[in-house]
Motif scaffolding. Structure first.
Motif, PDB file in Angstrom:
ATOM      1  N   ASP A 199       0.066  -1.337   0.837  1.00  0.00           N
ATOM      2  CA  ASP A 199      -0.695  -2.502  -0.091  1.00  0.00           C
ATOM      3  C   ASP A 199      -0.698  -3.924   0.746  1.00  0.00           C
ATOM      4  O   ASP A 199      -0.297  -4.076   0.753  1.00  0.00           O
ATOM      5  N   PRO A 231      -8.441   4.648   0.529  1.00  0.00           N
ATOM      6  CA  PRO A 231      -9.075   3.620   0.517  1.00  0.00           C
ATOM      7  C   PRO A 231     -10.290   3.007  -0.776  1.00  0.00           C
ATOM      8  O   PRO A 231     -10.747   4.468  -1.349  1.00  0.00           O
ATOM      9  N   TYR A 232     -10.561   2.265  -1.236  1.00  0.00           N
ATOM     10  CA  TYR A 232     -11.894   1.696  -1.314  1.00  0.00           C
ATOM     11  C   TYR A 232     -13.162   1.721  -0.630  1.00  0.00           C
ATOM     12  O   TYR A 232     -13.987   2.410  -1.057  1.00  0.00           O
ATOM     13  N   ASP A 243      -2.555  -5.145   6.377  1.00  0.00           N
ATOM     14  CA  ASP A 243      -3.187  -3.670   6.526  1.00  0.00           C
ATOM     15  C   ASP A 243      -2.825  -2.433   6.649  1.00  0.00           C
ATOM     16  O   ASP A 243      -1.982  -2.508   7.694  1.00  0.00           O
ATOM     17  N   LEU A 297      -4.470   8.800   2.049  1.00  0.00           N
ATOM     18  CA  LEU A 297      -5.274   7.434   2.755  1.00  0.00           C
ATOM     19  C   LEU A 297      -6.650   7.187   1.824  1.00  0.00           C
ATOM     20  O   LEU A 297      -7.539   8.318   1.508  1.00  0.00           O
ATOM     21  N   PHE A 357      -2.773   2.966   1.362  1.00  0.00           N
ATOM     22  CA  PHE A 357      -3.551   2.441  -0.189  1.00  0.00           C
ATOM     23  C   PHE A 357      -2.855   2.858  -1.074  1.00  0.00           C
ATOM     24  O   PHE A 357      -3.885   3.345  -2.071  1.00  0.00           O
ATOM     25  N   GLU A 379     -12.246   1.073   4.745  1.00  0.00           N
ATOM     26  CA  GLU A 379     -11.234   0.383   5.912  1.00  0.00           C
ATOM     27  C   GLU A 379     -10.981   0.987   6.518  1.00  0.00           C
ATOM     28  O   GLU A 379      -9.440   0.586   7.997  1.00  0.00           O
ATOM     29  N   VAL A 380     -10.532   2.102   7.108  1.00  0.00           N
ATOM     30  CA  VAL A 380      -9.726   3.562   7.873  1.00  0.00           C
ATOM     31  C   VAL A 380     -10.254   3.441   9.154  1.00  0.00           C
ATOM     32  O   VAL A 380     -11.708   3.718   8.837  1.00  0.00           O
TER      33      VAL A 380
END
Ligand SMILES: C[S@@+](CC[C@H](N)C(=O)[O-])C[C@H]1O[C@@H](n2cnc3c(N)ncnc32)[C@H](O)[C@@H]1O
Length: 306
Positions: free
Chosen positions: A95, A147-148, A122, A145, A45, A151-152
């Motif tokens: 990304d 992410p915002y 993704d 990792l 990410f 997502e994982v």
């Protein structure tokens, strides 16, 4: 600074997060390069390589002049990884956002002598296809990792763990979990339930994190039978412990997470370091890196009372 790199995210905890990861990367690269053919960094990410930080304006007083709002550009994780010495032999940046991928390509172009791959898509799909190869016996990697949100997917973590060669720094979205996992189990709709299960890799969380609330008395006046209610018995610390327990089911070792933000409450994230290589050497190396990073952080950032 061109608009390509503009990426504003996170808060003060972002500095701490990146400081911790940078410290680990330095130690990791130095130690692993002494015996390993190939040492890689994978940023799933990756962002743009830089981050835009707005430093709030300060009102003046008797002693100091007012300071207007300032916009600073600091290094993001991808650029931090490029700068690590000794250098990583290969860097992979992923990304999903085309604009961020363009910025990562521009960052790559600034470092023509480095082996850098930029992948658009993704992270869950890319990680699974990229790490499925036979070369992990002679290659080691650290993956970040960051992410915002949620997502994982668990299946992605499982595949990473199966390589037995990748250490993962995972910014776990604890606030995402406690927002989705409502106090009352019945209030969690199907979509939220699936999102939690996708992130934790099991639906056993419904048994482990929830228990029957004391049964209310029947309401004789209205001839109503009491309804069973299952309530979350885990607070924020309990949720974090549960996540660590889950990660330990697939990784050889999971260090105690760094709470972020470290001082203000509520805690929003848990920064986990998970080790997939089960060898004693890999585990004790990661533990000693983790321990020395904790010691190097200001005491105010240390976890208290767990
Ligand atoms: C918090 S930012 C990462 C910041 C970066 N680590 C840094 O220090 O500069 C999260 C990034 O993940 C990207 N992203 C969001 N969903 C994604 C997904 N499913 N796969 C890959 N990237 C994703 C976003 O475009 C964003 O650039």
């Amino acid at each position: 600074m061109s608009d390509t790199f503009e990426h504003e995210f996170g808060g003060q905890h972002t500095d701490i997060k990146l400081e911790i990861v940078e410290k680990y990367l330095k130690r990791y690269s130095a130690a692993l390069h002494t015996w390993c053919d190939q040492v890689w960094y994978i940023d799933a990410f990756a962002g743009t390589g830089r981050r835009t930080v707005r430093v709030k304006a300060r009102e003046g007083d008797l002693f100091e002049e007012p300071v207007p709002e300032q916009v600073e550009h600091r290094r993001g994780s991808a650029k931090i990884a490029i700068d690590i010495e000794p250098p990583f032999d290969r860097l992979v940046f992923m990304d999903v956002k085309p604009k961020h991928v363009a910025a990562l390509e521009a960052l790559k172009a600034e470092h023509p002598s480095r082996d850098i791959d930029v992948l658009e898509g993704d992270a869950n799909k890319l990680i699974k296809s990229e790490i499925a190869w036979e070369g992990w016996r002679k290659t080691r990697a650290v993956m970040f990792l960051d992410p915002y949100g949620m997502e994982v997917e668990w299946d992605t973590l499982r595949r990473i763990a199966e390589t037995k060669a990748i250490d993962v720094w995972y910014l776990f979205p604890l606030s995402g979990l406690y927002r989705q996992a409502a106090r009352d189990l019945a209030k969690i709709d199907g979509a939220k339930e699936r999102a939690i299960t996708r992130m934790l890799g099991t639906d056993e969380w419904k048994q482990e994190l929830y228990s029957d609330a004391p049964r209310p008395a029947a309401n004789l006046l209205f001839d109503m039978e009491p309804v069973d209610v299952r309530q979350r018995n885990a607070d924020v610390a309990g949720l974090e412990q549960y996540v660590q327990k889950r990660l330990k089911t697939i990784f050889a070792e999971v260090l105690d997470p760094f709470p972020l933000p470290s001082i203000e409450r509520p805690q929003k994230f848990s920064l986990f370091c998970a080790i997939s290589n089960p060898s004693k050497r890999a585990i004790s190396l990661a533990q000693s890196f983790g321990g020395s990073i904790v010691k190097s952080m200001p005491a105010s950032h240390h976890r208290t009372g767990r």
